[in-house]
Design a protein around this motif. Structure first.
Motif, PDB file in Angstrom:
ATOM      1  N   GLU A 101      -0.126   1.161  12.090  1.00 55.62           N
ATOM      2  CA  GLU A 101      -0.303   0.941  10.655  1.00 55.62           C
ATOM      3  C   GLU A 101      -0.781  -0.476  10.369  1.00 55.62           C
ATOM      4  OE1 GLU A 101       2.390   0.960   6.544  1.00 55.62           O
ATOM      5  OE2 GLU A 101       3.156   1.922   8.374  1.00 55.62           O
ATOM      6  N   ALA A 102      -0.162  -1.460  11.009  1.00 58.05           N
ATOM      7  CA  ALA A 102      -0.567  -2.846  10.794  1.00 58.05           C
ATOM      8  C   ALA A 102      -2.020  -3.068  11.200  1.00 58.05           C
ATOM      9  CB  ALA A 102       0.347  -3.782  11.579  1.00 58.05           C
ATOM     10  N   GLU A 103      -2.478  -2.332  12.217  1.00 61.97           N
ATOM     11  CA  GLU A 103      -3.855  -2.492  12.676  1.00 61.97           C
ATOM     12  C   GLU A 103      -4.869  -2.100  11.614  1.00 61.97           C
ATOM     13  OE1 GLU A 103      -5.362  -3.846  15.266  1.00 61.97           O
ATOM     14  OE2 GLU A 103      -3.407  -4.570  15.950  1.00 61.97           O
ATOM     15  N   LEU A 104      -4.486  -1.262  10.671  1.00 66.97           N
ATOM     16  CA  LEU A 104      -5.397  -0.939   9.576  1.00 66.97           C
ATOM     17  C   LEU A 104      -5.766  -2.208   8.809  1.00 66.97           C
ATOM     18  CD1 LEU A 104      -3.658   2.273   8.144  1.00 66.97           C
ATOM     19  CD2 LEU A 104      -5.718   2.194   9.581  1.00 66.97           C
ATOM     20  N   PHE A 105      -4.757  -3.027   8.531  1.00 66.98           N
ATOM     21  CA  PHE A 105      -5.003  -4.260   7.786  1.00 66.98           C
ATOM     22  C   PHE A 105      -5.608  -5.346   8.673  1.00 66.98           C
ATOM     23  CE2 PHE A 105      -2.219  -2.131   4.832  1.00 66.98           C
ATOM     24  CZ  PHE A 105      -2.740  -2.508   3.605  1.00 66.98           C
ATOM     25  N   TRP A 106      -5.224  -5.377   9.955  1.00 68.05           N
ATOM     26  CA  TRP A 106      -5.875  -6.326  10.858  1.00 68.05           C
ATOM     27  C   TRP A 106      -7.369  -6.012  10.957  1.00 68.05           C
ATOM     28  CZ3 TRP A 106      -4.114 -10.805  11.828  1.00 68.05           C
ATOM     29  CH2 TRP A 106      -2.765 -11.042  12.089  1.00 68.05           C
ATOM     30  N   VAL A 150      -8.521   4.237   3.242  1.00 69.53           N
ATOM     31  CA  VAL A 150      -7.298   4.052   4.024  1.00 69.53           C
ATOM     32  C   VAL A 150      -6.207   5.070   3.703  1.00 69.53           C
ATOM     33  CG1 VAL A 150      -6.127   2.442   2.434  1.00 69.53           C
ATOM     34  CG2 VAL A 150      -5.764   2.264   4.920  1.00 69.53           C
ATOM     35  N   ALA A 151      -6.202   5.634   2.491  1.00 69.16           N
ATOM     36  CA  ALA A 151      -5.079   6.481   2.064  1.00 69.16           C
ATOM     37  C   ALA A 151      -4.797   7.658   2.995  1.00 69.16           C
ATOM     38  CB  ALA A 151      -5.308   6.956   0.633  1.00 69.16           C
ATOM     39  N   PRO A 152      -5.775   8.510   3.326  1.00 69.86           N
ATOM     40  CA  PRO A 152      -5.447   9.651   4.196  1.00 69.86           C
ATOM     41  C   PRO A 152      -4.977   9.235   5.588  1.00 69.86           C
ATOM     42  CG  PRO A 152      -7.828   9.478   3.861  1.00 69.86           C
ATOM     43  CD  PRO A 152      -7.179   8.533   2.902  1.00 69.86           C
ATOM     44  N   VAL A 153      -5.530   8.147   6.099  1.00 68.05           N
ATOM     45  CA  VAL A 153      -5.118   7.671   7.425  1.00 68.05           C
ATOM     46  C   VAL A 153      -3.670   7.202   7.391  1.00 68.05           C
ATOM     47  CG1 VAL A 153      -5.604   6.037   9.273  1.00 68.05           C
ATOM     48  CG2 VAL A 153      -7.492   6.978   7.925  1.00 68.05           C
ATOM     49  N   LEU A 154      -3.318   6.414   6.369  1.00 66.45           N
ATOM     50  CA  LEU A 154      -1.952   5.923   6.262  1.00 66.45           C
ATOM     51  C   LEU A 154      -0.977   7.065   6.033  1.00 66.45           C
ATOM     52  CD1 LEU A 154      -0.033   3.539   6.249  1.00 66.45           C
ATOM     53  CD2 LEU A 154      -0.439   3.279   3.797  1.00 66.45           C
ATOM     54  N   LEU A 184       0.839  -1.205   0.000  1.00 63.97           N
ATOM     55  CA  LEU A 184       0.000   0.000   0.000  1.00 63.97           C
ATOM     56  C   LEU A 184       0.869   1.249   0.000  1.00 63.97           C
ATOM     57  CD1 LEU A 184      -2.752   1.299   0.040  1.00 63.97           C
ATOM     58  CD2 LEU A 184      -2.789   1.057   2.536  1.00 63.97           C
ATOM     59  N   ARG A 185       1.955   1.217   0.749  1.00 62.80           N
ATOM     60  CA  ARG A 185       2.880   2.363   0.727  1.00 62.80           C
ATOM     61  C   ARG A 185       3.422   2.581  -0.682  1.00 62.80           C
ATOM     62  NH1 ARG A 185       6.977   2.865   5.777  1.00 62.80           N
ATOM     63  NH2 ARG A 185       5.564   2.363   7.520  1.00 62.80           N
ATOM     64  N   ALA A 186       3.783   1.507  -1.355  1.00 63.51           N
ATOM     65  CA  ALA A 186       4.311   1.636  -2.714  1.00 63.51           C
ATOM     66  C   ALA A 186       3.253   2.238  -3.640  1.00 63.51           C
ATOM     67  CB  ALA A 186       4.760   0.271  -3.232  1.00 63.51           C
TER      68      ALA A 186
END
Length: 208
Positions: free
Chosen positions: A151-156, A195-199, A133-135
């Motif tokens: 950050e990992a919790e977004l995907f969890w 997810v983009a603005p949060v990340l 996602l970063r890429a």
């Protein structure tokens, strides 16, 4: 019955037995259910813990697809498409009465089946997906700015949203949609859209 066939029969019946009764279920009751002596089980399994380990291999490791890790990191396709394919396949393979209930019982009884399995999910899906996602968003890679727990919790959160359908169906016994494909697609689409603005904020704060 050949020794190998008897051993396999014990494992398969243990899967059904533990899914129904949890790990407090006694091997003596398992033997009675199978119509064999208690000692017969221990001719094939040195201990109850060894039997549980075989259940883990049979139920969990055998259903994990080795190419899922490659799917997540395949940058020839958009990440949303990759995640959608992964979760469609994941639901197809793990949304199973025995799989889900053993997973839940393991967590409640502090057996390490749950933690070992979630380590595989983290290492092969969650953390690689963070990097992908970063890429896609042209953010610094994990080698430059480490992936945080936040950050990992977004995907969890995405993973948990989808897996909770299985908990509702096989643990709570509540009604869930018969066809989960559109539910999975909606979940991944909503995740990717928001997810983009949060990340961006998470990575920016970590970089500061």
């Amino acid at each position: 019955m050949r020794a190998a066939d008897r051993e396999q029969a014990i494992i398969e019946e243990a899967v059904r037995f533990f899914a129904e009764h949890g790990f407090e279920g006694q091997t003596r009751e398992l033997a009675k259910r199978m119509g064999i002596t208690h000692s017969a089980i221990y001719r094939y399994m040195p201990s109850k813990e060894a039997l549980i380990e075989r259940v883990y291999e049979h139920v969990y490791l055998s259903r994990w697809k080795a190419d899922w890790a490659e799917l997540i990191t395949d940058r020839s396709r958009p990440l949303e498409e990759r995640l959608t394919q992964f979760y469609l396949e994941y639901v197809d393979r793990v949304f199973d009465y025995h799989w889900v209930r053993i997973f839940a019982f393991s967590g409640l009884k502090s057996f390490d089946i749950t933690s070992r399995y979630l380590t595989i999910v983290r290492d092969q899906i969650i953390l690689p997906a963070c990097a992908e996602l970063r890429a896609e968003l042209k953010l610094p890679p994990p080698a430059q700015v480490a992936v945080s727990e936040r950050e990992a919790e977004l995907f969890w959160g995405l993973h948990g949203r989808i897996f909770y359908l299985a908990i509702r169906r096989y643990v709570y016994g509540t009604v869930t949609p018969e066809n989960l494909d559109p539910i999975v697609r909606d979940a991944v689409r909503a995740f990717r859209a928001g997810v983009a603005p949060v990340l961006n904020d998470i990575v920016s704060e970590a970089s500061a």
